[in-house]
Design an enzyme around this catalytic site. Structure first.
Site, PDB file in Angstrom:
ATOM      1  N   GLN A  23       0.528  -1.621   0.251  1.00 39.51           N
ATOM      2  CA  GLN A  23       0.019   0.149  -0.022  1.00 39.51           C
ATOM      3  C   GLN A  23       0.708   1.388   0.019  1.00 39.51           C
ATOM      4  OE1 GLN A  23      -2.718  -1.728   3.426  1.00 39.51           O
ATOM      5  NE2 GLN A  23      -4.222  -0.708   2.512  1.00 39.51           N
ATOM      6  N   ARG A  80       3.710  -0.065  13.084  1.00 41.41           N
ATOM      7  CA  ARG A  80       3.928  -1.480  12.337  1.00 41.41           C
ATOM      8  C   ARG A  80       4.113  -1.645  10.897  1.00 41.41           C
ATOM      9  NH1 ARG A  80      -2.475  -4.134  11.216  1.00 41.41           N
ATOM     10  NH2 ARG A  80      -1.138  -6.372   9.994  1.00 41.41           N
ATOM     11  N   HIS A 125       1.390  -9.352   4.274  1.00 41.70           N
ATOM     12  CA  HIS A 125      -0.399  -8.358   4.248  1.00 41.70           C
ATOM     13  C   HIS A 125      -0.357  -8.428   3.447  1.00 41.70           C
ATOM     14  CE1 HIS A 125      -2.049  -5.203   6.580  1.00 41.70           C
ATOM     15  NE2 HIS A 125      -2.602  -4.978   5.124  1.00 41.70           N
ATOM     16  N   ASN A 169      -1.478 -10.783   8.204  1.00 41.75           N
ATOM     17  CA  ASN A 169      -2.251 -10.162   8.668  1.00 41.75           C
ATOM     18  C   ASN A 169      -3.823 -10.735   8.244  1.00 41.75           C
ATOM     19  OD1 ASN A 169      -3.657  -6.944   9.593  1.00 41.75           O
ATOM     20  ND2 ASN A 169      -3.967  -7.248   6.652  1.00 41.75           N
ATOM     21  N   GLU A 170      -4.900 -10.510   8.974  1.00 40.85           N
ATOM     22  CA  GLU A 170      -6.131 -10.473   8.047  1.00 40.85           C
ATOM     23  C   GLU A 170      -6.694 -11.701   7.209  1.00 40.85           C
ATOM     24  OE1 GLU A 170      -7.877  -7.132   7.041  1.00 40.85           O
ATOM     25  OE2 GLU A 170      -8.518  -5.665   8.937  1.00 40.85           O
ATOM     26  N   ASN A 312      -7.449  -5.881  14.360  1.00 42.25           N
ATOM     27  CA  ASN A 312      -7.682  -5.307  13.401  1.00 42.25           C
ATOM     28  C   ASN A 312      -9.655  -4.398  13.213  1.00 42.25           C
ATOM     29  OD1 ASN A 312      -5.724  -5.250  12.854  1.00 42.25           O
ATOM     30  ND2 ASN A 312      -5.731  -5.878  10.600  1.00 42.25           N
ATOM     31  N   TYR A 314     -12.677  -2.345  12.562  1.00 43.07           N
ATOM     32  CA  TYR A 314     -13.163  -1.169  11.715  1.00 43.07           C
ATOM     33  C   TYR A 314     -14.545  -0.860  12.246  1.00 43.07           C
ATOM     34  CZ  TYR A 314      -8.573  -0.883   9.161  1.00 43.07           C
ATOM     35  OH  TYR A 314      -7.434  -0.441   8.972  1.00 43.07           O
ATOM     36  N   GLU A 379      -4.641  -2.226  14.054  1.00 39.76           N
ATOM     37  CA  GLU A 379      -6.117  -1.323  12.932  1.00 39.76           C
ATOM     38  C   GLU A 379      -7.174  -1.026  12.994  1.00 39.76           C
ATOM     39  OE1 GLU A 379      -5.825  -2.634   9.016  1.00 39.76           O
ATOM     40  OE2 GLU A 379      -4.599  -3.775   8.895  1.00 39.76           O
ATOM     41  N   TRP A 423      -5.149   3.139  11.806  1.00 39.39           N
ATOM     42  CA  TRP A 423      -4.306   2.853  10.135  1.00 39.39           C
ATOM     43  C   TRP A 423      -5.150   3.789   9.543  1.00 39.39           C
ATOM     44  CZ3 TRP A 423      -2.029  -0.392   7.497  1.00 39.39           C
ATOM     45  CH2 TRP A 423      -2.777  -0.744   6.122  1.00 39.39           C
ATOM     46  N   GLU A 430      -5.467   1.813  -1.238  1.00 37.88           N
ATOM     47  CA  GLU A 430      -6.493   1.121  -0.757  1.00 37.88           C
ATOM     48  C   GLU A 430      -7.031   0.345  -1.858  1.00 37.88           C
ATOM     49  OE1 GLU A 430      -7.639   0.569   2.257  1.00 37.88           O
ATOM     50  OE2 GLU A 430      -8.784  -0.178   2.362  1.00 37.88           O
ATOM     51  N   TRP A 431      -5.680  -0.778  -1.905  1.00 34.15           N
ATOM     52  CA  TRP A 431      -6.241  -1.956  -2.268  1.00 34.15           C
ATOM     53  C   TRP A 431      -7.908  -1.591  -3.847  1.00 34.15           C
ATOM     54  CZ3 TRP A 431      -2.799  -5.013  -0.867  1.00 34.15           C
ATOM     55  CH2 TRP A 431      -2.390  -4.582   0.457  1.00 34.15           C
TER      56      TRP A 431
END
Ligand code: PNW
Length: 478
Positions: A23, A80, A125, A169-170, A312, A314, A379, A423, A430-431
């Site tokens: 990213q 991180r 990630h 990650n995730e 994480n 959100y 995050e 984050w 952003e993907w």
């Protein structure tokens, strides 16, 4: 954020911000880096908003010193970052090491430590080396050993200085969005099948790496290893409806429980996941073996393979029962649908409803359900879309409210929260949404090659929170 009461936070609380390699780094083919699944995904047309790519992103590969300035201006105690696997091992294996890549991360880690900032490093990630994807990627059984080798390489190379590690990650997001929905790299759409396999191999890879660290590195390096799990908080849409209540339990089991139960709970998948998936395979006439793989007795168990909980968070959902899906799919197995409450503000993107107290409830739930180990919130953030607002009052309110809830989790619910990572440090790629979503504490001007970083108001206020906590801690010592 000036109204925030920081007295609830322990004196050694980790104040951090997070980023990930793909990213921010750019330099996608510089100095011998191999391609990753995200390079491939973005270079294929029609996958990402306006066909944008992370080829350059924030160019942190060449502008690391600018990132460091941001970190120092914020006064972070922790940062991180993730390592781009293909930057240091271009084909994913230790057969060929790219020394330039190793040099880059040595510089980053050394600079952080010289500045008294503790690095937390994620090994993967989302950006799997493409060479490994070409051999089946996370769907291949072999990936767990290959990942373990990569992890051992990183422990050996950077572990004298890095003491906080995240393996993967995730896993939920990479498995589900990448192999069920096909909207993330590697863009595979095999509903109801691949995501479970990918999640399983990620858990195997994680467990093997933790065991490696535990037996061969811990006594020398004294660090800690975990896996970063994302989860919404969830409550029944109609608390009086038993079906919604059961659906809510499934919603949490199929997201957090999928990975937390093997690592922190029973050492196996949640019962509701196992029974639903099996029953639906029967019902739909699927007879090519178990869709949810089983943990083998011949391999190290995932149970206990984390030294802290990395969360994480959100957003939150109200959950209603969903039945009747006639095709194989993860959502059909889950039998639950999450909706947002109309009273919740939306930040930048439809899925990101702002629900700060959901974080406190989720922290308490983790403590009550899974573990009393320390929790790092690895995050949490708020995105902007549309015209840039440098005076981002909404985001300031979001951070103030969220940190207030973290403080309450510590002081009122007795949750052992060790740290909070916003984050993100910078606006970044952003993907699938490309650069149109901005999560940064620093604004990045993507319209010029300098990619200048400048403070958002929220960044300045986050810095003030950290410094307020710091001076309060100091005055307590005197
Ligand atoms: C996390 N969703 O991913 C990632 O760890 C970050 O890399 C990312 O930038 C951040 O959240 C913000 O999105 C997610 O569509 C990406 O539900 C997408 C989703 C959730 C998490």
């Amino acid at each position: 954020m000036s109204a925030l009461d920081v007295s609830a936070f322990p004196s050694d609380f980790a104040w951090g911000a997070s980023t990930s390699a793909y990213q921010i780094e750019g330099g996608w083919n510089m100095d011998g880096k191999g391609p990753s699944t995200w390079d491939t995904f973005c270079h294929a047309k029609g996958k990402v908003f306006e066909d944008q790519t992370g080829d350059v992103a924030c160019n942190s590969y060449q502008l690391w010193e600018e990132d460091l300035k941001c970190i120092l201006q914020l006064g972070l105690t922790h940062y991180r970052l993730s390592i781009s696997w293909a930057r240091i091992l271009p084909d994913g294996t230790t057969n060929h090491v790219n020394l330039k890549g190793v040099e880059y991360y040595n510089k980053v880690i050394d600079n952080l430590i010289a500045s008294d900032v503790t690095p937390m490093v994620t090994l993967c990630h989302f950006d799997l080396p493409q060479a490994l994807e070409d051999c089946g990627g996370w769907q291949s059984t072999d990936i767990a050993d290959i990942f373990e080798n990569y992890a051992r390489f990183c422990f050996k190379t950077f572990g004298d200085r890095v003491k906080l590690w995240i393996t993967v990650n995730e896993p939920y997001v990479y498995a589900k969005l990448g192999h069920e929905d096909g909207i993330f790299a590697p863009g595979i759409k095999e509903p109801g099948i691949s995501a479970y396999l990918v999640g399983h191999n990620m858990l195997r890879a994680h467990a093997k790496s933790w065991h490696s660290y535990n037996s061969d590195f811990r006594h020398l390096q004294g660090g800690q290893v975990s896996i970063a799990l994302n989860s919404d908080w969830a409550e029944p849409l109609d608390p009086g409806c038993p079906k919604d209540v059961a659906a809510t339990e499934r919603y949490l089991a199929f997201s957090l429980g999928w990975f937390a139960c093997p690592v922190f709970g029973t050492g196996d998948y949640p019962e509701s996941m196992k029974s639903r998936i099996e029953a639906r395979s029967l019902e739909l006439g699927y007879n090519q073996g178990p869709r949810l793989p089983r943990f083998s007795k011949d391999e190290p168990s995932p149970l206990g393979t984390a030294d802290f909980f990395a969360l994480n968070y959100y957003t939150s959902r109200k959950v209603k029962n969903l039945n009747g899906a006639r095709e194989l799919s993860f959502t059909g197995d889950e039998g639950a649908e999450g909706v947002t409450d109309p009273s919740w503000p939306i930040s930048g993107i439809y899925w990101l409803a702002v629900v700060p107290d959901g974080l406190r409830k989720l922290l308490k739930y983790i403590k009550d359900t899974y573990t009393s180990l320390p929790i790092y919130i690895t995050e949490n953030g708020f995105s902007q879309s549309g015209p840039v607002q440098k005076e981002d009052d909404d985001r300031c309110t979001f951070y103030q409210d969220t940190l207030q809830e973290v403080g309450k989790a510590i002081s009122q619910e007795g949750v052992n929260v060790k740290g909070y990572f916003a984050w993100s440090l910078l606006d970044n790629f952003e993907w699938a949404e490309g650069f149109r979503l901005r999560f940064g504490l620093f604004h990045v001007d993507f319209s010029t090659p300098e990619l200048k970083r400048t403070f958002y108001r929220s960044g300045r206020e986050y810095a003030a929170v950290i410094s307020k906590h710091h001076s309060q801690t100091k005055s307590k010592l005197v």
